[in-house]
Design a protein around this motif. Structure first.
Motif, PDB file in Angstrom:
ATOM      1  N   ARG A   1       2.409   1.891  -3.445  1.00 20.08           N
ATOM      2  CA  ARG A   1       1.455   2.513  -4.374  1.00 20.08           C
ATOM      3  C   ARG A   1       1.218   3.979  -4.036  1.00 20.08           C
ATOM      4  NH1 ARG A   1      -0.695  -2.881  -4.351  1.00 20.08           N
ATOM      5  NH2 ARG A   1      -1.940  -2.525  -2.472  1.00 20.08           N
ATOM      6  N   GLU A   2       1.168   4.278  -2.733  1.00 23.08           N
ATOM      7  CA  GLU A   2       0.933   5.659  -2.302  1.00 23.08           C
ATOM      8  C   GLU A   2       2.107   6.556  -2.689  1.00 23.08           C
ATOM      9  OE1 GLU A   2      -0.637   8.088   1.656  1.00 23.08           O
ATOM     10  OE2 GLU A   2       0.198   6.069   1.864  1.00 23.08           O
TER      11      GLU A   2
ATOM     12  N   GLU B   1       0.827  -1.209   0.000  1.00 22.52           N
ATOM     13  CA  GLU B   1       0.000   0.000   0.000  1.00 22.52           C
ATOM     14  C   GLU B   1       0.864   1.263   0.000  1.00 22.52           C
ATOM     15  OE1 GLU B   1      -1.820  -3.533   1.461  1.00 22.52           O
ATOM     16  OE2 GLU B   1      -0.163  -2.382   2.367  1.00 22.52           O
TER      17      GLU B   1
END
Length: 223
Positions: free
Chosen positions: A100-101, A97
């Motif tokens: 991706r951020e 996560e």
């Protein structure tokens, strides 16, 4: 000429960067994690400016890569405001996560590094696929000897499984860990990774050695 991409990591001074002019190097890396090669954002900004002046013999653009371990999104945002890197290379326990951020929020490429444990058991192709699949969306995968920066190679037979897993994600696989002019040809000839990453293997007494860099580049491009 071999098509494998070539990354030189751990640059620390202007003179060495300037000596790379005219060499077919694709990525130039700077270390921001705790290391004897760690540099400040301010020095990185200066070195990035020097990289932009380099000429690639094939007309390509040299990409700059920053090496980090468990940096926060805000840490990276602040650093990029000073040193505009092209790629963030993550060596820690960064979850998918966060990868991706970072990519979406900071508009940079993100490479995820995985440590290869020798004798870890299990089917290597299954292990590689399970490790990499959650990281779908990163721009490249890099595998290194467990511990990183050890100057030691790992069991290269595991390259095959990681390369297949990376290609299922649609991204290239880079191999690091103990590479030097004397062994990189063997790696490329037998296992054909998409890219190689070298640091200590082109140093003498802890400093980058342009003669070793040139020899390494020649061996990579000859395959």
């Amino acid at each position: 000429m071999n098509s494998a991409r070539l990354k030189i990591c751990g640059l620390m001074d202007v003179e060495t960067v300037r000596q790379l002019n005219g060499l077919p190097i694709d990525e130039i890396g700077f270390v921001f994690a705790k290391s004897r090669r760690q540099i400040s954002p301010q020095l990185a900004a200066l070195l990035i400016d020097e990289v932009k002046q380099l000429v690639h013999p094939e007309g390509n653009v040299h990409r700059t890569v920053g090496v980090f371990v468990n940096a926060t999104l805000e840490d990276l945002r602040e650093l990029l405001a000073i040193a505009p890197l092209d790629v963030i290379q993550l060596h820690g326990d960064e979850p998918p996560e966060l990868c991706r951020e970072i990519k979406q929020s900071l508009q940079v490429q993100v490479w995820k590094v995985f440590s290869v444990q020798d004798g870890s058991g299990g089917r290597p192709e299954t292990k590689a696929a399970e490790l990499l699949e959650p990281y779908r969306g990163v721009d490249a995968v890099l595998i290194d000897t467990a511990g990183g920066g050890t100057g030691k190679t790992f069991d290269w037979t595991k390259v095959i499984a990681y390369q297949e897993a990376a290609h299922r994600l649609g991204v290239p696989l880079y191999v690091a860990g103990g590479l030097q002019p004397d062994n990189v040809s063997e790696l490329l000839k037998i296992y054909s990774p998409d890219g190689v990453d070298v640091s200590s293997g082109v140093e003498t007494n802890g400093k980058k050695d342009i003669a070793k860099i040139r020899e390494f580049v020649e061996r990579v491009k000859q395959g």
